[in-house]
Design an enzyme around this catalytic site. Structure first.
Site, PDB file in Angstrom:
ATOM      1  N   GLY A  52       0.842  -1.206   0.000  1.00  0.00           N
ATOM      2  CA  GLY A  52       0.000   0.000   0.000  1.00  0.00           C
ATOM      3  C   GLY A  52       0.871   1.248   0.000  1.00  0.00           C
ATOM      4  N   HIS A  53       1.903   1.252   0.859  1.00  0.00           N
ATOM      5  CA  HIS A  53       2.844   2.377   0.861  1.00  0.00           C
ATOM      6  C   HIS A  53       3.552   2.475  -0.491  1.00  0.00           C
ATOM      7  CE1 HIS A  53       3.030   1.341   5.346  1.00  0.00           C
ATOM      8  NE2 HIS A  53       2.648   2.602   5.357  1.00  0.00           N
ATOM      9  N   LYS A 167      -6.970   4.515   2.612  1.00  0.00           N
ATOM     10  CA  LYS A 167      -7.097   3.689   3.820  1.00  0.00           C
ATOM     11  C   LYS A 167      -7.364   4.554   5.061  1.00  0.00           C
ATOM     12  CE  LYS A 167      -5.552   0.465   6.898  1.00  0.00           C
ATOM     13  NZ  LYS A 167      -4.853   1.296   7.825  1.00  0.00           N
ATOM     14  N   ASP A 168      -6.674   5.722   5.120  1.00  0.00           N
ATOM     15  CA  ASP A 168      -6.862   6.637   6.257  1.00  0.00           C
ATOM     16  C   ASP A 168      -7.718   7.811   5.782  1.00  0.00           C
ATOM     17  OD1 ASP A 168      -4.755   5.574   8.417  1.00  0.00           O
ATOM     18  OD2 ASP A 168      -3.921   5.352   6.422  1.00  0.00           O
ATOM     19  N   SER A 204       0.571  -1.668   8.464  1.00  0.00           N
ATOM     20  CA  SER A 204       1.786  -2.042   9.196  1.00  0.00           C
ATOM     21  C   SER A 204       1.431  -2.816  10.458  1.00  0.00           C
ATOM     22  CB  SER A 204       2.565  -0.784   9.591  1.00  0.00           C
ATOM     23  OG  SER A 204       2.794   0.006   8.460  1.00  0.00           O
TER      24      SER A 204
HETATM   25  P1  AMP Z   1       1.343   5.063   7.721  1.00  0.00           P
HETATM   26  O1  AMP Z   1       2.726   4.538   7.526  1.00  0.00           O
HETATM   27  O2  AMP Z   1       0.389   4.069   8.277  1.00  0.00           O
HETATM   28  O3  AMP Z   1       1.322   6.398   8.418  1.00  0.00           O
HETATM   29  O4  AMP Z   1       0.803   5.357   6.240  1.00  0.00           O
HETATM   30  C1  AMP Z   1       1.498   6.178   5.364  1.00  0.00           C
HETATM   31  C2  AMP Z   1       0.644   6.438   4.153  1.00  0.00           C
HETATM   32  O5  AMP Z   1       0.356   5.194   3.509  1.00  0.00           O
HETATM   33  C3  AMP Z   1      -0.702   7.085   4.485  1.00  0.00           C
HETATM   34  O6  AMP Z   1      -1.008   8.060   3.497  1.00  0.00           O
HETATM   35  C4  AMP Z   1      -1.646   5.914   4.431  1.00  0.00           C
HETATM   36  O7  AMP Z   1      -2.971   6.284   4.123  1.00  0.00           O
HETATM   37  C5  AMP Z   1      -1.041   5.090   3.307  1.00  0.00           C
HETATM   38  N1  AMP Z   1      -1.468   3.700   3.406  1.00  0.00           N
HETATM   39  C6  AMP Z   1      -1.385   2.898   4.490  1.00  0.00           C
HETATM   40  N2  AMP Z   1      -1.932   1.695   4.217  1.00  0.00           N
HETATM   41  C7  AMP Z   1      -2.372   1.736   2.943  1.00  0.00           C
HETATM   42  C8  AMP Z   1      -3.032   0.801   2.077  1.00  0.00           C
HETATM   43  N3  AMP Z   1      -3.359  -0.410   2.480  1.00  0.00           N
HETATM   44  N4  AMP Z   1      -3.334   1.191   0.820  1.00  0.00           N
HETATM   45  C9  AMP Z   1      -3.010   2.453   0.395  1.00  0.00           C
HETATM   46  N5  AMP Z   1      -2.397   3.374   1.162  1.00  0.00           N
HETATM   47  C10 AMP Z   1      -2.077   3.027   2.412  1.00  0.00           C
END
Ligand code: AMP
Length: 311
Positions: A52-53, A167-168, A204
């Site tokens: 996703g990232h 996702k967020d 994560s």
């Molecule tokens: P985080 O590391 O959880 O703060 O996420 C960093 C970025 O990755 C944020 O913009 C999230 O929305 C995006 N993100 C996290 N999980 C996913 C996913 N499964 N699909 C798409 N984007 C994601």
């Protein structure tokens, strides 16, 4: 043939990735790239990267000349110290994943680079109801911390485009509002949620799921899909009640299952009340808190796999 040391790495056939720990070093490189007329796409993350990232990075690379990623586990957005402590950290693996995804520069700063002692980077904006509903109810202070760090990172990187995941969804809504309030020239790009084969949204946090809870967790996405169909004929309150029951029956502990307007995040009682409706859910799977969402109505702005939100 070995790379010519007189050429910038990007002018050779070799793709390489710079790793910066200091703001000044990153900015030196960025200034040089901008001076060469190159556009910058930026994806902030907290590491423990998954596909996703990496989608954000691939999209940034597709749309911009340079893709920049930050890995920073922001202490100010964790309202639960245990959650911060247990947050997975895998910097070596992350670095290996980022290079083939097309990342040009990884910014992986220590806390004191982002928050130099004696300086205050907290922003106090009025997000109205956007940060009061859903996550705002269960994670007090989270969005102020999140908005502050995104603002600080944007200030450091000054990208043309900012890549964030659907996702967020609430986070994205708040960042969009923040950019609007600050009259920021940055374009926000929303990337669709990447899922495992069984529908579980990649996160994560998924590595912390026990086998039982990993088996139960796809019910979150199944319930969202059920809600999408059910909402064609039922009112939101009934859909919400049955969705919460489905989650509980699957041994999950839901905190909320809300059906909201995709811009204001206010509850939408019936399908006729908005043309952009999103169902958002948070549920504990054992000790792990998972969130997910699905657009129930309206696809305004979607362009194939992704869309750009402009102001
Ligand atoms: P985080 O590391 O959880 O703060 O996420 C960093 C970025 O990755 C944020 O913009 C999230 O929305 C995006 N993100 C996290 N999980 C996913 C996913 N499964 N699909 C798409 N984007 C994601």
């Amino acid at each position: 043939m070995p790379p010519n040391p007189n050429l910038c790495p990007h002018e050779t056939n070799f793709h390489c990735m710079f790793i910066f720990k200091k703001v000044a070093d990153l900015q030196g490189w960025l200034n040089d790239e901008r001076a060469r007329g190159r556009s910058i796409g930026f994806a902030p993350t907290m590491g423990a990267l998954h596909d996703g990232h990496l989608d954000l990075v691939r999209m940034a690379k597709r749309e911009c000349d340079r893709a920049v990623v930050s890995i920073f586990v922001n202490p100010t957005q964790f309202n639960d110290p245990k959650d911060l402590e247990k947050y997975p950290r895998t910097p070596e693996k992350d670095t290996e994943l980022l290079l083939p995804a097309g990342c040009d520069a990884l910014f992986i700063p220590p806390v004191e680079e982002v928050y130099p002692p004696g300086k205050n980077f907290r922003i106090h904006l009025d997000f109205r109801q956007l940060d009061e509903v859903m996550e705002g109810v269960f994670r007090p202070g989270h969005f102020e911390g999140m908005a502050s760090v995104v603002n600080r990172l944007l200030d450091i990187v000054q990208p043309h485009r900012l890549y964030m995941g659907q996702k967020d969804f609430q986070q994205l809504s708040i960042v969009r509002d923040m950019l609007r309030q600050l009259n920021s020239p940055v374009e926000l790009v929303m990337c669709p949620t990447r899922r495992e084969a069984d529908g579980l949204a990649m996160s994560s946090r998924n590595v912390r799921l026990t086998p039982d809870m990993r088996a139960a967790a796809p019910v979150i996405h199944q319930t969202l899909q059920w809600a999408k169909t059910a909402f064609e004929t039922m009112e939101a309150a009934a859909v919400q009640a049955q969705a919460l029951e489905k989650l509980t029956r699957a041994s999950l502990q839901p905190e909320y299952f809300d059906i909201v307007d995709g811009i204001s995040l206010l509850p939408v009682p019936t399908r006729a009340d908005s043309n952009f409706i999103v169902a958002c859910v948070a549920a504990f799977a054992g000790e792990v808190r998972l969130i997910d969402n699905l657009v129930l109505r309206g696809d305004s702005g979607f362009k194939g796999l992704w869309y750009v939100i402009k102001f």
